[in-house]
Design an enzyme around this catalytic site. Structure first.
Site, short mmCIF file in Angstrom:
data_model
loop_
_atom_site.label_atom_id
_atom_site.label_comp_id
_atom_site.label_asym_id
_atom_site.label_seq_id
_atom_site.Cartn_x
_atom_site.Cartn_y
_atom_site.Cartn_z
N THR A 1 0.82 -1.21 0.00
CA THR A 1 0.00 0.00 0.00
C THR A 1 0.85 1.25 0.00
O THR A 1 0.43 2.29 -0.53
CB THR A 1 -0.94 -0.02 1.22
OG1 THR A 1 -1.84 -1.11 1.06
CG2 THR A 1 -1.75 1.25 1.36
N SER B 1 1.76 -7.52 -0.70
CA SER B 1 2.56 -8.44 0.12
C SER B 1 1.84 -9.75 0.41
O SER B 1 2.47 -10.72 0.86
CB SER B 1 3.00 -7.77 1.42
OG SER B 1 1.95 -7.69 2.36
N THR C 1 1.84 -4.09 4.30
CA THR C 1 1.74 -4.33 5.75
C THR C 1 1.21 -5.72 6.10
O THR C 1 1.42 -6.20 7.21
CB THR C 1 0.84 -3.28 6.42
OG1 THR C 1 -0.47 -3.38 5.86
CG2 THR C 1 1.38 -1.88 6.24
N ASP C 2 0.54 -6.38 5.14
CA ASP C 2 -0.13 -7.64 5.49
C ASP C 2 0.85 -8.74 5.92
O ASP C 2 0.54 -9.52 6.83
CB ASP C 2 -0.99 -8.13 4.32
CG ASP C 2 -2.27 -7.30 4.17
OD1 ASP C 2 -2.66 -6.64 5.15
OD2 ASP C 2 -2.86 -7.31 3.08
#
Ligand code: ASP
Length: 338
Positions: free
Chosen positions: A20, A69, A102-103
């Site tokens: 993101t 990710s 971030t995942d």
């Protein structure tokens, strides 16, 4: 490629992988915040969009990957770890920043923490909102990540995650909120924070990492298959059996509370262990250690507990461990060590 530079600023290599932080959204007013595409802005453009970065460091940006990710595989993890290790080995690189979705950021950070043999600062950052959002968090996170990577006090602390002004250890950090910009937390607390452009430290991790880890991405071609199964009421044996059928060398059981196991699964676990599949008891709770032989006879079943590692990190540690050891006692020792 050497990073040619004439200034005396720290030389930071920035490795873009997508996420993101490299996302761009739908511009119309009222568009839902989820209406954006991850991984479309180049690493060079991310750097160009943050005024002030050039005052902190000489930056050299490269685009290793451009993915959401959630699409990370073990092969891509190894590729990234090798590239970060190569950059760290260059005398003209003082630190590395990795921009990442971030995942799965916590998984990549932990993998680098265990497999990149360098004491130079390695910092991961990301964003919860794309750069086109009102109050995008990516630019500030990137600025702070570079400030930490460029600071002489940041070396030797293991891989760091800088998000929302906090500096976390890759050993502990996890994404704990689906939307908020303060989405990352560490069960034992952050290592420090970024204050007026510099890191301020309050703690250090005691477990081995980077230069003191026994694992090295440069020596690994692939990782053994390890699966995770998360507990819920009405738990069934099929997911465990499917992992075993797929060739998993270990299964992380993300159990209730203390890694507990329903009665109905005990014979299933025995059968899997008899086939050579390791069982690693973890907890779906997200914090706190799983105690060996409490509520479940690990000695009798030859299973392993994860100490305090969350299930995704327990998967990575089990996979790395199984490149070096094969019996449950040695696997357990790796979990006590890291
Ligand atoms: N799905 C995105 C990713 O992990 C989410 C994010 O970056 O915040 O790449």
């Amino acid at each position: 490629m050497p990073l040619a530079t004439a200034s005396s600023l720290p030389r930071i290599a920035l490795v873009g992988t997508g996420g993101t932080i490299a996302g761009a959204g739908v511009a119309e007013a009222g568009a839902p915040s989820a209406a954006y595409r991850a991984a479309v802005v180049s690493a060079a453009d991310l750097v160009a969009a943050v005024p002030g970065l050039g005052l902190l460091a000489e930056l050299h940006a490269e685009q290793l990957l451009q993915i959401d990710s959630v699409d990370f595989t073990d092969a891509l993890l190894l590729r990234l770890a090798r590239r970060v290790a190569e950059l760290c080995a260059q005398p003209d690189v003082d630190g590395v920043v990795v921009t990442h979705g971030t995942d799965t950021l916590e998984e990549t950070a932990y993998f680098l923490h265990l497999t990149v043999p360098s004491a130079k600062p390695i910092v991961l950052t990301g964003a919860m909102r794309p750069g086109t959002a009102l109050a995008a968090d990516g630019p500030a996170n990137l600025l702070q990540a570079v400030a930490v990577a460029a600071h002489p006090s940041s070396g030797g602390r293991g891989v760091l995650v800088v998000m929302n002004e906090d500096i976390h250890s890759a050993r502990d950090v996890a994404k704990v909120h689906a939307l908020h910009v303060n989405a990352f937390a560490s069960p034992h607390g952050a290592l420090g924070l970024v204050l007026e452009g510099a890191p301020r430290w309050y703690r250090a991790v005691t477990r081995p990492h980077t230069t003191h880890s026994q694992f090295d991405a440069g020596a690994l071609d692939a990782l053994p298959l390890v699966g995770v199964v998360t507990s819920h009421g009405n738990q069934r044996p099929e997911p465990y059996q499917a992992w075993a059928a797929a060739g998993a060398r270990a299964i992380v059981h993300a159990g209730f509370g203390g890694g507990t196991v329903p009665q109905s699964l005990r014979p299933v676990f025995e059968g899997l262990r008899a086939r050579g599949v390791h069982l690693v008891r973890a907890s779906r709770v997200g914090a706190g250690p799983v105690i060996r032989n409490a509520s479940f006879d690990d000695d009798a079943l030859d299973s392993v507990v994860c100490d305090d590692q969350n299930p995704p990190r327990a998967r990575l540690l089990a996979a790395l461990a199984l490149t070096r050891v094969s019996d449950a006692a040695a696997l357990q020792q790796v979990f006590w060590t890291y």
